[in-house]
Design a protein around this motif. Sequence first.
Motif, short mmCIF file in Angstrom:
data_model
loop_
_atom_site.label_atom_id
_atom_site.label_comp_id
_atom_site.label_asym_id
_atom_site.label_seq_id
_atom_site.Cartn_x
_atom_site.Cartn_y
_atom_site.Cartn_z
N UNK A 38 0.84 -1.20 0.00
CA UNK A 38 0.00 0.00 0.00
C UNK A 38 0.87 1.25 0.00
N UNK A 39 1.92 1.25 0.79
CA UNK A 39 2.83 2.41 0.85
C UNK A 39 3.53 2.59 -0.49
N UNK A 40 3.96 1.50 -1.10
CA UNK A 40 4.64 1.58 -2.39
C UNK A 40 3.71 2.13 -3.47
N UNK A 41 2.46 1.70 -3.44
CA UNK A 41 1.47 2.18 -4.42
C UNK A 41 1.19 3.67 -4.21
N UNK A 42 1.06 4.10 -2.96
CA UNK A 42 0.83 5.52 -2.67
C UNK A 42 2.03 6.36 -3.09
N UNK A 43 3.23 5.85 -2.86
CA UNK A 43 4.45 6.55 -3.25
C UNK A 43 4.51 6.72 -4.77
N UNK A 44 4.15 5.66 -5.48
CA UNK A 44 4.15 5.72 -6.94
C UNK A 44 3.11 6.72 -7.44
N UNK A 45 1.95 6.74 -6.81
CA UNK A 45 0.90 7.68 -7.21
C UNK A 45 1.34 9.12 -6.96
N UNK A 46 1.99 9.36 -5.82
CA UNK A 46 2.47 10.71 -5.51
C UNK A 46 3.55 11.14 -6.52
N UNK A 47 4.44 10.23 -6.88
CA UNK A 47 5.50 10.55 -7.84
C UNK A 47 4.90 10.89 -9.21
N UNK A 48 3.92 10.09 -9.64
CA UNK A 48 3.30 10.35 -10.95
C UNK A 48 2.55 11.67 -10.96
N UNK A 49 1.84 11.98 -9.89
CA UNK A 49 1.12 13.25 -9.86
C UNK A 49 2.09 14.43 -9.80
N UNK A 50 3.22 14.25 -9.14
CA UNK A 50 4.21 15.32 -9.07
C UNK A 50 4.85 15.56 -10.44
N UNK A 51 5.16 14.50 -11.17
CA UNK A 51 5.76 14.68 -12.49
C UNK A 51 4.76 15.28 -13.47
N UNK A 52 3.49 14.95 -13.33
CA UNK A 52 2.48 15.55 -14.20
C UNK A 52 2.38 17.04 -13.94
N UNK A 53 2.47 17.45 -12.68
CA UNK A 53 2.42 18.87 -12.37
C UNK A 53 3.63 19.59 -12.94
N UNK A 54 4.79 18.96 -12.90
CA UNK A 54 6.00 19.57 -13.47
C UNK A 54 5.85 19.73 -14.98
N UNK A 55 5.23 18.75 -15.64
CA UNK A 55 5.04 18.84 -17.09
C UNK A 55 4.12 20.00 -17.44
N UNK A 56 3.12 20.25 -16.61
CA UNK A 56 2.20 21.35 -16.88
C UNK A 56 2.84 22.70 -16.58
N UNK A 57 3.75 22.75 -15.63
CA UNK A 57 4.36 24.01 -15.25
C UNK A 57 5.42 24.47 -16.24
N UNK A 58 6.15 23.57 -16.84
CA UNK A 58 7.26 23.96 -17.71
C UNK A 58 6.83 24.81 -18.90
N UNK A 59 5.80 24.48 -19.65
CA UNK A 59 5.43 25.37 -20.76
C UNK A 59 4.99 26.75 -20.28
N UNK A 60 4.35 26.83 -19.13
CA UNK A 60 3.91 28.12 -18.62
C UNK A 60 5.11 28.97 -18.23
N UNK A 61 6.14 28.37 -17.69
CA UNK A 61 7.33 29.12 -17.31
C UNK A 61 8.03 29.67 -18.54
N UNK A 62 8.09 28.88 -19.59
CA UNK A 62 8.72 29.34 -20.83
C UNK A 62 7.94 30.52 -21.41
N UNK A 63 6.62 30.45 -21.34
CA UNK A 63 5.81 31.54 -21.86
C UNK A 63 6.00 32.79 -21.01
N UNK A 64 6.18 32.61 -19.72
CA UNK A 64 6.37 33.76 -18.84
C UNK A 64 7.74 34.40 -19.07
N UNK A 65 8.72 33.61 -19.46
CA UNK A 65 10.06 34.14 -19.68
C UNK A 65 10.13 34.99 -20.94
N UNK A 66 9.37 34.62 -21.95
CA UNK A 66 9.38 35.36 -23.21
C UNK A 66 8.01 36.02 -23.41
#
Length: 83
Positions: A38-66
Amino acid sequence: MDLAYFSSFIRTVLIIIVAFYALRFIMKLLAPVIVQQVVKKAEQHMYESHTKQDDYRQPRQKAAEKPQEKKKVGEYIDFEEIE
């Protein structure tokens, strides 16, 4: 007749008690494995949700820079009311 009912009752109660203690013993053995999964599954879910948030943030940061240049349509004229 009454003796048969009493002996079957005692047998049923003993089966229930043995099943209860057997289930407790099995759960003591399997609980750490279940909790670890259960802990391993929760850890994997947290990691996946964190990487998805990073993917969504990167294009916005590039747009903010230029910042995009706005097209100049014309100059602003301030009109005053005539009475």
